[in-house]
Design an enzyme around this catalytic site. Structure first.
Site, mmCIF file in Angstrom:
data_model
loop_
_atom_site.group_PDB
_atom_site.id
_atom_site.type_symbol
_atom_site.label_atom_id
_atom_site.label_comp_id
_atom_site.label_asym_id
_atom_site.label_seq_id
_atom_site.Cartn_x
_atom_site.Cartn_y
_atom_site.Cartn_z
ATOM 1 N N CYS A 15 64.150 -4.061 30.572
ATOM 2 C CA CYS A 15 63.134 -3.890 29.523
ATOM 3 C C CYS A 15 63.093 -2.472 28.988
ATOM 4 C CB CYS A 15 61.743 -4.188 30.080
ATOM 5 S SG CYS A 15 61.426 -5.904 30.294
ATOM 6 N N ARG A 44 70.804 -19.959 13.144
ATOM 7 C CA ARG A 44 70.488 -19.233 11.913
ATOM 8 C C ARG A 44 69.047 -19.438 11.480
ATOM 9 N NH1 ARG A 44 72.311 -22.988 7.584
ATOM 10 N NH2 ARG A 44 73.004 -24.800 8.746
HETATM 11 P P1 XMP Z 1 63.973 -8.765 35.794
HETATM 12 O O1 XMP Z 1 63.329 -7.510 36.287
HETATM 13 O O2 XMP Z 1 63.850 -9.888 36.762
HETATM 14 O O3 XMP Z 1 63.132 -9.170 34.503
HETATM 15 O O4 XMP Z 1 65.373 -8.526 35.377
HETATM 16 C C1 XMP Z 1 63.387 -10.327 33.776
HETATM 17 C C2 XMP Z 1 62.303 -10.536 32.733
HETATM 18 O O5 XMP Z 1 62.342 -9.492 31.746
HETATM 19 C C3 XMP Z 1 61.864 -10.002 30.508
HETATM 20 N N1 XMP Z 1 62.876 -9.699 29.495
HETATM 21 C C4 XMP Z 1 62.800 -8.641 28.659
HETATM 22 N N2 XMP Z 1 61.843 -7.724 28.472
HETATM 23 N N3 XMP Z 1 63.165 -6.685 26.813
HETATM 24 C C5 XMP Z 1 62.021 -6.741 27.532
HETATM 25 O O6 XMP Z 1 61.139 -5.882 27.345
HETATM 26 C C6 XMP Z 1 64.181 -7.576 26.927
HETATM 27 O O7 XMP Z 1 65.203 -7.478 26.268
HETATM 28 C C7 XMP Z 1 63.977 -8.606 27.903
HETATM 29 N N4 XMP Z 1 64.738 -9.674 28.268
HETATM 30 C C8 XMP Z 1 64.042 -10.312 29.248
HETATM 31 C C9 XMP Z 1 61.634 -11.486 30.680
HETATM 32 O O8 XMP Z 1 60.270 -11.687 30.883
HETATM 33 C C10 XMP Z 1 62.453 -11.793 31.936
HETATM 34 O O9 XMP Z 1 61.999 -12.940 32.617
#
Ligand code: XMP
Length: 505
Positions: free
Chosen positions: A321, A420
């Protein structure tokens, strides 16, 4: 009740929001042996999990293989939505077809005129050791196993090497499946008496309806806590955008158990009202998120979402994140879980609380459950497994797997390429991409986690999750305490420095 455990004072406007590493649970009087601990949890009013773990709906984490492996260990996989509606629907169908109560429903098959060289390749690719042979009219005409192909000429055809239909051992489905339950003793008896590894199962029309293997029977006996729906099929969840009605309806029609709303800011009122409308048109249970505050939870609980079964909690805590860095907004997952769990507890609504983001180990899982979660959602922990849909890469000889946030630049690009109609929401990437250590199979990872979580419950003296909610007492750690809680002052033998100065004292 939960946030108070983490020192939150609801009257105070500048609360300290503690993260996993800031706290430990206090040990307490206990007569609980770890093996006695029951980790089962309810995800929806109709779905109980033996293991309180969900995989994140991310395209480097959860596709069909992850869902199958996790359901077989008692958890549940949540399919990602970084693809076309058709692909996500097909993934749900494949999980649902995989097995019914231990019978493999969609076995890999071959045809009589296939060359042996192709069969060998298929067996290696799909990691199977035997293929039923089906002719052009869909009739079962034989079986070909690894033993048959070992010494065969590569250009020979399947029909020359297979065991033909007249010599096949088969059974009728209703002989071994009674009231949705597989009669394992009967199957073992058949396999043993014919000295075979695989039993071909036929439907009332005499066509192949499935396959049972000795390995599957042993696995069923060893782990009876497979996550199944009421028809004996594996449970599966799928992610949706709260604005994607078409996707929600298609996944619902495909038989998904739970739709997991996948939006970074669940308190976006447009998302909430869109979900209220969509929920009236689907039968599946809905887990709504992500949210991270008590107010957000109260808003969702009082919303008009039908079939609301749970709340997905966390904002900015995930390993990939960037949200808090980019926007300045976020709540550590541990605190967010407690805040939301308080709202659920006080409302008396029967909703599950899913702690999502930032979970790195079994200790974090015990802490999340202790802070009021019913289950946790993990991306990082599963991204390094065999079943995660990305290739293994070797970096300076160390096996790793690729992992990326769903709001990382490349994931956003892929989403618009695959769908898309996807709603363009993120102008600024809020995720990163990278690699994580390769960890082996989901089975090993989950079993290790379960044993460690059970040990954690043993220290607190809790026999189950609800007891942990009552008994958990957190203490805040100092930086020194955090250091002490990890291995320290011991040098790994492999990293012993060339020049070593002994401490002077
Ligand atoms: P972990 O720590 O288990 O977290 O790898 C997975 C969770 O992160 C969220 N998620 C994101 N949050 N940007 C974010 O701020 C992203 O690109 C992103 N992709 C996933 C999501 O809740 C996931 O379950």
């Amino acid at each position: 009740m939960f946030a108070e455990k983490l020192g939150i004072d609801y009257e105070c406007r500048l609360n300290e929001h503690l993260a996993f590493d800031d706290v430990s649970l206090l040990p307490s009087e206990s007569s609980v042996e770890p093996y006695e601990v029951d980790l089962s949890t309810w995800l929806t009013p109709e779905h109980v999990l033996a293991v309180p773990i969900l995989s994140s709906p991310m395209d480097r984490v959860t596709e069909v293989e992850m869902c199958i492996a996790l359901a077989r260990e008692g958890g549940i996989g949540i399919l990602h939505r970084n693809c076309s509606i058709e692909k996500e629907v097909e993934m749900v169908k494949r999980v649902k077809r995989e097995e019914i109560s231990g019978i493999i429903r969609d076995p890999v098959t071959t045809t009589p005129d296939t060359p042996i060289s192709s069969v060998i390749k298929l067996m290696q690719e799909k990691r199977v050791s035997g293929l039923p042979v089906i002719d052009h009219s869909g009739e079962l005409v034989g079986i070909i196993t690894r033993r048959d192909v070992l010494a065969a000429r590569p250009d020979a055809l399947v029909k020359d090497e297979m065991t033909p239909r007249e010599k096949l051992v088969t059974c009728m489905e209703n002989e071994i499946l009674v009231d949705g339950k597989l009669m394992t003793e009967k199957v073992k008896e058949l396999l043993h008496s014919h000295r075979i590894e695989k039993l071909l199962v036929l439907n009332s029309e005499g066509r192949l309806s499935g396959l049972v293997t000795f390995k599957d029977i042993l696995r069923l006996e060893e782990n009876p806590h497979v996550s199944r729906d009421s028809e004996g099929r594996l449970m599966v969840g799928a992610a949706i955008s709260p604005f994607d009605r078409k996707r929600a309806l298609a996944l619902d029609a495909a038989g998904v158990d739970v739709l997991v709303v996948d939006v970074a800011h669940g308190l976006n009122l447009n998302a909430l009202s869109s979900m209220e409308k969509i929920s009236k048109e689907v039968n599946a249970w809905i887990i709504y998120g992500n949210i991270a505050t008590r107010e957000a939870a109260e808003e969702v609980i009082s919303s008009d979402i039908e079939n609301l079964a749970g709340l997905r909690v966390g904002l900015g805590g995930g390993s990939i994140c960037l949200t808090t860095h980019v926007t300045g907004v976020g709540v550590p997952t541990l605190t967010a879980t407690a805040l939301v769990a308080d709202a659920v507890y006080e409302s008396k609504a029967k909703l599950s609380v899913i702690a999502d983001g930032g979970i790195r180990n079994s200790g974090d899982i015990v802490k999340a459950l202790g802070a009021g979660a019913n289950a946790v959602m993990c991306g990082y922990l599963f991204a390094g497994t065999d079943e995660a849909p990305s290739e293994k890469v070797y970096i300076r000889g160390v096996p790793m797997k690729r992992y990326r946030g769903m709001a990382s630049p490349s994931a956003i690009r892929d989403r618009y390429a695959a769908d898309r109609y996807a709603r363009k929401v993120k102008e600024v990437p809020e995720g990163v991409e990278g690699v994580v250590p390769y960890r082996g199979s989901v089975r090993t990872v989950v079993r290790d986690l379960v044993a460690a979580i059970q040990a954690g419950f043993g220290y607190v003296g809790a026999r189950n999750i609800e007891e942990l909610w009552r008994k958990s007492v957190f203490s805040k750690r100092t930086i020194v305490g955090m250091h002490e809680a990890l291995p320290h002052d011991v040098l790994p033998e492999t990293q012993f420095p060339e020049k070593y100065d002994k401490p002077w004292f």
